[in-house]
Design a protein around this motif. Structure first.
Motif, PDB file in Angstrom:
ATOM      1  N   UNK A   1      20.691  14.379  16.487  1.00 40.21           N
ATOM      2  CA  UNK A   1      20.693  15.659  17.160  1.00 40.21           C
ATOM      3  C   UNK A   1      20.636  15.458  18.667  1.00 40.21           C
ATOM      4  N   UNK A   2      21.274  16.350  19.378  1.00 42.13           N
ATOM      5  CA  UNK A   2      21.271  16.248  20.832  1.00 42.13           C
ATOM      6  C   UNK A   2      19.898  16.643  21.372  1.00 42.13           C
ATOM      7  N   UNK A   3      19.648  16.214  22.589  1.00 38.70           N
ATOM      8  CA  UNK A   3      18.387  16.573  23.251  1.00 38.70           C
ATOM      9  C   UNK A   3      18.262  18.098  23.347  1.00 38.70           C
ATOM     10  N   UNK A   4      19.382  18.765  23.596  1.00 41.07           N
ATOM     11  CA  UNK A   4      19.381  20.218  23.760  1.00 41.07           C
ATOM     12  C   UNK A   4      18.950  20.927  22.467  1.00 41.07           C
ATOM     13  N   UNK A   5      19.493  20.461  21.329  1.00 43.07           N
ATOM     14  CA  UNK A   5      19.141  21.045  20.031  1.00 43.07           C
ATOM     15  C   UNK A   5      17.660  20.807  19.745  1.00 43.07           C
ATOM     16  N   UNK A   6      17.195  19.572  19.978  1.00 42.87           N
ATOM     17  CA  UNK A   6      15.794  19.243  19.735  1.00 42.87           C
ATOM     18  C   UNK A   6      14.884  20.070  20.639  1.00 42.87           C
ATOM     19  N   UNK A   7      15.239  20.204  21.898  1.00 45.74           N
ATOM     20  CA  UNK A   7      14.427  21.008  22.814  1.00 45.74           C
ATOM     21  C   UNK A   7      14.348  22.458  22.348  1.00 45.74           C
ATOM     22  N   UNK A   8      15.475  23.008  21.889  1.00 44.47           N
ATOM     23  CA  UNK A   8      15.499  24.384  21.396  1.00 44.47           C
ATOM     24  C   UNK A   8      14.568  24.533  20.189  1.00 44.47           C
ATOM     25  N   UNK A   9      14.637  23.581  19.262  1.00 41.41           N
ATOM     26  CA  UNK A   9      13.790  23.633  18.067  1.00 41.41           C
ATOM     27  C   UNK A   9      12.315  23.505  18.434  1.00 41.41           C
ATOM     28  N   UNK A  10      12.019  22.613  19.353  1.00 48.55           N
ATOM     29  CA  UNK A  10      10.634  22.459  19.798  1.00 48.55           C
ATOM     30  C   UNK A  10      10.137  23.746  20.442  1.00 48.55           C
ATOM     31  N   UNK A  11      10.979  24.376  21.234  1.00 46.97           N
ATOM     32  CA  UNK A  11      10.608  25.631  21.879  1.00 46.97           C
ATOM     33  C   UNK A  11      10.350  26.712  20.824  1.00 46.97           C
ATOM     34  N   UNK A  12      11.159  26.733  19.756  1.00 45.14           N
ATOM     35  CA  UNK A  12      10.959  27.727  18.699  1.00 45.14           C
ATOM     36  C   UNK A  12       9.577  27.575  18.051  1.00 45.14           C
ATOM     37  N   UNK A  13       9.168  26.343  17.789  1.00 42.25           N
ATOM     38  CA  UNK A  13       7.841  26.109  17.196  1.00 42.25           C
ATOM     39  C   UNK A  13       6.759  26.550  18.175  1.00 42.25           C
ATOM     40  N   UNK A  14       6.906  26.177  19.438  1.00 41.62           N
ATOM     41  CA  UNK A  14       5.903  26.546  20.434  1.00 41.62           C
ATOM     42  C   UNK A  14       5.849  28.057  20.652  1.00 41.62           C
ATOM     43  N   UNK A  81       6.170   6.589  12.556  1.00 42.83           N
ATOM     44  CA  UNK A  81       6.846   7.837  12.216  1.00 42.83           C
ATOM     45  C   UNK A  81       7.551   8.410  13.434  1.00 42.83           C
ATOM     46  N   UNK A  82       8.681   9.057  13.157  1.00 46.57           N
ATOM     47  CA  UNK A  82       9.396   9.754  14.226  1.00 46.57           C
ATOM     48  C   UNK A  82      10.049  11.006  13.651  1.00 46.57           C
ATOM     49  N   UNK A  83      10.123  12.026  14.481  1.00 49.37           N
ATOM     50  CA  UNK A  83      10.727  13.291  14.061  1.00 49.37           C
ATOM     51  C   UNK A  83      12.238  13.164  14.153  1.00 49.37           C
ATOM     52  N   UNK A  84      12.908  13.486  13.037  1.00 46.63           N
ATOM     53  CA  UNK A  84      14.368  13.451  12.998  1.00 46.63           C
ATOM     54  C   UNK A  84      14.979  14.812  13.259  1.00 46.63           C
ATOM     55  N   UNK A  85      14.312  15.861  12.760  1.00 39.79           N
ATOM     56  CA  UNK A  85      14.902  17.192  12.831  1.00 39.79           C
ATOM     57  C   UNK A  85      13.803  18.240  12.753  1.00 39.79           C
ATOM     58  N   UNK A  86      14.021  19.328  13.452  1.00 43.49           N
ATOM     59  CA  UNK A  86      13.122  20.481  13.396  1.00 43.49           C
ATOM     60  C   UNK A  86      13.980  21.704  13.128  1.00 43.49           C
ATOM     61  N   UNK A  87      13.547  22.491  12.164  1.00 47.10           N
ATOM     62  CA  UNK A  87      14.281  23.704  11.825  1.00 47.10           C
ATOM     63  C   UNK A  87      13.282  24.848  11.718  1.00 47.10           C
ATOM     64  N   UNK A  88      13.583  25.941  12.389  1.00 42.94           N
ATOM     65  CA  UNK A  88      12.711  27.109  12.328  1.00 42.94           C
ATOM     66  C   UNK A  88      13.535  28.289  11.832  1.00 42.94           C
ATOM     67  N   UNK A  89      13.082  28.892  10.728  1.00 45.00           N
ATOM     68  CA  UNK A  89      13.722  30.090  10.185  1.00 45.00           C
ATOM     69  C   UNK A  89      12.631  31.143  10.064  1.00 45.00           C
ATOM     70  N   UNK A  90      12.778  32.194  10.850  1.00 50.12           N
ATOM     71  CA  UNK A  90      11.765  33.251  10.944  1.00 50.12           C
ATOM     72  C   UNK A  90      10.430  32.611  11.304  1.00 50.12           C
ATOM     73  N   UNK A  91       9.428  32.680  10.405  1.00 51.69           N
ATOM     74  CA  UNK A  91       8.111  32.119  10.714  1.00 51.69           C
ATOM     75  C   UNK A  91       7.873  30.755  10.087  1.00 51.69           C
ATOM     76  N   UNK A  92       8.861  30.247   9.353  1.00 51.85           N
ATOM     77  CA  UNK A  92       8.705  28.952   8.688  1.00 51.85           C
ATOM     78  C   UNK A  92       9.321  27.835   9.514  1.00 51.85           C
TER      79      UNK A  92
END
Length: 142
Positions: A1-14, A81-92
């Motif tokens: 995943x690109x840095x941009x996608x990962x940053x977006x996913x991290x922002x969604x969790x935060x 351990x390392x994070x490969x992917x983050x996915x946020x759908x609604x609150x999950x």
């Protein structure tokens, strides 16, 4: 995943939990990995029921029922351990983690060391709950 996608996913969790810590998550995932793998290999799956989804628990239970290992002891000495992917759908939130571990199996007087064992696990959590537990929902090798 690109840095941009990962940053977006991290922002969604935060956005869902501004106190979320990626470092704390990885530390907890490593600890859960050790507990779950050791418990599974020592045929005590019922002890981890609260850490895994119903589907994962049922699959573990079936596998333990047919598994014929008779390990004297089984333990994990090193986990990375390392994070490969983050996915946020609604609150999950779902976080896919790659684990590399060193495992030791002792049977009778023989010890077998397994190096660089790779596992890919996916953890899930409803970010609106107060629970600290991320449930293991998927186990794989890729």
């Amino acid at each position: 995943f690109s840095e941009k996608v990962m940053e977006h996913s991290q922002k969604q969790i935060l956005d869902l939990d501004n106190s979320f810590s990626f470092h704390t998550f990885i530390q907890g995932a490593k600890e859960a990995f050790k507990i779950i793998v050791e418990t599974y290999n020592n045929k005590k799956v019922e002890e981890i029921k609260h850490l895994v989804s119903t589907e994962v628990y049922d699959n573990f239970q079936k596998a333990v029922d047919v598994k014929s290992n008779n390990y004297g002891t089984f333990n994990i000495s090193v986990v990375n351990a390392s994070i490969l992917n983050i996915e946020v759908v609604k609150n999950n939130a779902r976080i896919k983690v790659k684990f590399l571990s060193s495992q030791k199996v002792k049977l009778d007087s023989k010890t077998k060391n397994l190096e660089n064992v790779e596992d890919i696990w996916t953890f899930e959590k409803d970010m609106t709950t107060n629970s600290l537990v991320w449930k293991l929902v998927e186990v794989g090798t890729d």
